[in-house]
Design a protein around this motif. Structure first.
Motif, mmCIF file in Angstrom:
data_model
loop_
_atom_site.group_PDB
_atom_site.id
_atom_site.type_symbol
_atom_site.label_atom_id
_atom_site.label_comp_id
_atom_site.label_asym_id
_atom_site.label_seq_id
_atom_site.Cartn_x
_atom_site.Cartn_y
_atom_site.Cartn_z
ATOM 1 N N LYS A 50 11.366 9.452 5.326
ATOM 2 C CA LYS A 50 11.858 10.758 4.871
ATOM 3 C C LYS A 50 12.957 10.597 3.829
ATOM 4 C CE LYS A 50 13.653 15.201 6.422
ATOM 5 N NZ LYS A 50 14.199 16.004 7.544
ATOM 6 N N GLU A 51 13.830 9.614 4.038
ATOM 7 C CA GLU A 51 14.909 9.370 3.080
ATOM 8 C C GLU A 51 14.366 8.922 1.722
ATOM 9 O OE1 GLU A 51 18.444 8.074 6.236
ATOM 10 O OE2 GLU A 51 17.210 6.546 5.261
ATOM 11 N N LYS A 52 13.199 8.295 1.719
ATOM 12 C CA LYS A 52 12.557 7.882 0.469
ATOM 13 C C LYS A 52 11.818 9.030 -0.213
ATOM 14 C CE LYS A 52 11.798 3.098 1.974
ATOM 15 N NZ LYS A 52 10.764 2.093 2.359
ATOM 16 N N GLY A 53 11.759 10.168 0.464
ATOM 17 C CA GLY A 53 11.054 11.315 -0.093
ATOM 18 C C GLY A 53 9.570 11.321 0.185
ATOM 19 N N ILE A 54 9.110 10.404 1.045
ATOM 20 C CA ILE A 54 7.681 10.322 1.365
ATOM 21 C C ILE A 54 7.323 11.321 2.458
ATOM 22 C CG2 ILE A 54 5.870 8.801 2.275
ATOM 23 C CD1 ILE A 54 7.397 6.452 1.010
ATOM 24 N N ALA A 55 8.153 11.412 3.488
ATOM 25 C CA ALA A 55 7.919 12.350 4.589
ATOM 26 C C ALA A 55 8.751 13.605 4.387
ATOM 27 C CB ALA A 55 8.267 11.697 5.921
ATOM 28 N N SER A 148 4.998 -4.782 11.213
ATOM 29 C CA SER A 148 6.308 -5.322 10.848
ATOM 30 C C SER A 148 6.731 -4.841 9.462
ATOM 31 C CB SER A 148 6.293 -6.852 10.878
ATOM 32 O OG SER A 148 5.359 -7.363 9.952
ATOM 33 N N ARG A 149 5.808 -4.148 8.755
ATOM 34 C CA ARG A 149 6.143 -3.563 7.460
ATOM 35 C C ARG A 149 5.142 -2.446 7.164
ATOM 36 N NH1 ARG A 149 6.598 -6.691 1.591
ATOM 37 N NH2 ARG A 149 7.425 -4.915 0.412
ATOM 38 N N ILE A 150 5.659 -1.331 6.623
ATOM 39 C CA ILE A 150 4.802 -0.191 6.307
ATOM 40 C C ILE A 150 5.140 0.314 4.907
ATOM 41 C CG2 ILE A 150 4.102 2.149 6.969
ATOM 42 C CD1 ILE A 150 5.035 1.530 9.802
ATOM 43 N N GLU A 151 4.120 0.468 4.095
ATOM 44 C CA GLU A 151 4.273 1.078 2.777
ATOM 45 C C GLU A 151 3.269 2.229 2.683
ATOM 46 O OE1 GLU A 151 4.003 -1.636 -0.479
ATOM 47 O OE2 GLU A 151 5.072 -3.229 0.597
ATOM 48 N N VAL A 152 3.784 3.437 2.574
ATOM 49 C CA VAL A 152 2.928 4.623 2.525
ATOM 50 C C VAL A 152 2.747 5.049 1.074
ATOM 51 C CG1 VAL A 152 2.625 7.010 3.255
ATOM 52 C CG2 VAL A 152 3.676 5.352 4.810
ATOM 53 N N ALA A 157 -1.874 3.966 3.983
ATOM 54 C CA ALA A 157 -0.699 3.179 4.371
ATOM 55 C C ALA A 157 -1.070 1.708 4.360
ATOM 56 C CB ALA A 157 -0.204 3.585 5.756
ATOM 57 N N LEU A 158 -0.228 0.909 3.724
ATOM 58 C CA LEU A 158 -0.399 -0.542 3.692
ATOM 59 C C LEU A 158 0.501 -1.124 4.777
ATOM 60 C CD1 LEU A 158 -1.905 -2.728 1.981
ATOM 61 C CD2 LEU A 158 0.250 -3.026 0.738
ATOM 62 N N VAL A 159 -0.108 -1.738 5.789
ATOM 63 C CA VAL A 159 0.632 -2.172 6.975
ATOM 64 C C VAL A 159 0.491 -3.680 7.159
ATOM 65 C CG1 VAL A 159 0.915 -1.893 9.466
ATOM 66 C CG2 VAL A 159 0.211 0.059 8.068
ATOM 67 N N LEU A 167 0.628 -13.357 9.914
ATOM 68 C CA LEU A 167 0.713 -11.977 9.452
ATOM 69 C C LEU A 167 -0.619 -11.552 8.852
ATOM 70 C CD1 LEU A 167 4.215 -12.033 7.686
ATOM 71 C CD2 LEU A 167 3.683 -11.218 9.992
ATOM 72 N N GLN A 168 -0.956 -10.293 9.042
ATOM 73 C CA GLN A 168 -2.172 -9.721 8.477
ATOM 74 C C GLN A 168 -1.809 -8.396 7.821
ATOM 75 O OE1 GLN A 168 -4.991 -7.633 11.111
ATOM 76 N NE2 GLN A 168 -6.620 -8.910 10.270
ATOM 77 N N THR A 169 -2.274 -8.187 6.600
ATOM 78 C CA THR A 169 -1.998 -6.937 5.893
ATOM 79 C C THR A 169 -3.289 -6.146 5.754
ATOM 80 O OG1 THR A 169 -0.189 -7.946 4.641
ATOM 81 C CG2 THR A 169 -1.099 -5.909 3.777
ATOM 82 N N ILE A 170 -3.260 -4.900 6.209
ATOM 83 C CA ILE A 170 -4.432 -4.029 6.132
ATOM 84 C C ILE A 170 -4.033 -2.694 5.528
ATOM 85 C CG2 ILE A 170 -5.546 -5.106 8.139
ATOM 86 C CD1 ILE A 170 -4.697 -2.681 9.791
ATOM 87 N N ARG A 171 -5.005 -1.987 5.004
ATOM 88 C CA ARG A 171 -4.780 -0.642 4.481
ATOM 89 C C ARG A 171 -5.588 0.342 5.317
ATOM 90 N NH1 ARG A 171 -2.734 1.252 -0.204
ATOM 91 N NH2 ARG A 171 -2.752 -0.824 -1.126
ATOM 92 N N VAL A 172 -4.932 1.399 5.779
ATOM 93 C CA VAL A 172 -5.594 2.432 6.565
ATOM 94 C C VAL A 172 -5.456 3.777 5.856
ATOM 95 C CG1 VAL A 172 -5.368 1.326 8.818
ATOM 96 C CG2 VAL A 172 -3.491 2.711 7.966
ATOM 97 N N ARG A 173 -6.531 4.546 5.902
ATOM 98 C CA ARG A 173 -6.486 5.894 5.335
ATOM 99 C C ARG A 173 -5.728 6.820 6.275
ATOM 100 N NH1 ARG A 173 -12.076 5.022 4.192
ATOM 101 N NH2 ARG A 173 -12.579 6.348 5.972
ATOM 102 N N LEU A 174 -5.007 7.752 5.694
ATOM 103 C CA LEU A 174 -4.305 8.763 6.477
ATOM 104 C C LEU A 174 -5.205 9.959 6.713
ATOM 105 C CD1 LEU A 174 -0.793 8.663 4.738
ATOM 106 C CD2 LEU A 174 -1.566 7.388 6.738
ATOM 107 N N PRO A 175 -5.092 10.615 7.870
ATOM 108 C CA PRO A 175 -4.134 10.366 8.955
ATOM 109 C C PRO A 175 -4.486 9.110 9.744
ATOM 110 C CG PRO A 175 -5.660 12.102 9.599
ATOM 111 C CD PRO A 175 -5.970 11.784 8.160
#
Length: 253
Positions: A50-55, A148-152, A157-159, A167-175
């Motif tokens: 929210k502070e980043k203006g995303i939420a 351990s890391r989230i980029e929306v 969202a890239l998690v 570590l594994q990085t995946i992308r999930v569609r919202l919601p």
């Protein structure tokens, strides 16, 4: 973007848990209770988004006893906008099972229509680690656990996930449903002015009857006991003595 964060009231992680003398469960009398640490991490991550203006809005929800209002106020003081309490039981010793919690949260999600559900990966009282996965299944949403890391970004969202091999990085569609791991962030200290402001934020209390969900447990705990005490370690004078003791005393080789 609206974020929904489920939070649970548990024994404070600094408290030494005591088992009842009859082995029927954990003694909760005069014990400090607080927000589940993994859920606190999820709230912190939502506030940072929210502070980043995303939420644009953060809604926290807790299911259980009326005393859970205290942890909801803590989440509001951290930066959440409003809270929902599902008054499910008056018995502090009743632990609502993960599938039932997931069904209740799925109903709340259908009413609130969040773009993202951020939850703790597990509760420290029962360590089930199942609610987030069940919730995603009931909603038919994508899921990313042990984050351990989230980029929306727009629509996804890239998690980065913590897995056995690294570590594994995946992308999930919202919601989507994302569950927070320990290294996602460090929750902020809640200041007194924010605690006072939290008292004016809306906290909606709802009854379980309004949701039409049965919370009758399907599992029954037959016995609760303390873990066995570990034996003291021992010093050895040489590698040969170590091998001998591992072979002839410990029986591990």
């Amino acid at each position: 973007m609206k974020i929904l964060v489920p939070v649970k009231r548990v024994i404070d992680y600094n408290v030494k848990v005591r088992v009842k003398t009859d082995g029927s469960g954990v003694d909760l009398s005069n014990v400090k209770m607080s927000i589940n640490p993994f859920d606190e991490i999820a709230v912190e991550e939502a506030v940072r988004l929210k502070e980043k203006g995303i939420a644009s809005e953060i809604v926290v929800v807790s299911i259980g006893v009326p005393q859970a209002k205290d942890i909801l106020r803590t989440a509001l003081a951290m930066g959440a906008d409003r809270a929902i309490l599902i008054d499910a039981t008056a018995d502090v010793n009743q632990d609502i099972e993960p599938l039932t919690v997931a069904k209740i949260l799925a109903t709340i999600a259908e009413q609130e229509r969040p773009d993202l559900i951020l939850a703790g990966k597990q509760a420290i009282d029962n360590d089930m680690n199942a609610t987030g996965q069940m919730l995603a299944g009931l909603l038919g949403w994508g899921q990313a656990t042990f984050a351990s890391r989230i980029e929306v970004t727009e629509g996804s969202a890239l998690v980065t996930r913590e897995v056995d091999g690294g570590l594994q990085t995946i992308r999930v569609r919202l919601p989507a449903v994302v569950t927070a791991d320990l290294r996602l962030n460090e929750p902020r200290y809640v200041s007194l002015p924010n605690i006072m402001k939290a008292k004016k934020k809306p906290l909606d209390e709802r009854t379980l009857a309004s949701l039409g969900i049965d919370i009758t447990p399907r599992l029954r705990a037959t016995r609760t006991m303390e873990p066995p005490q570990r034996n003291a370690g021992a010093r050895v004078a040489s590698v040969d003595e170590l091998i001998d003791r591992l072979k002839n005393e410990a029986g591990v080789i």
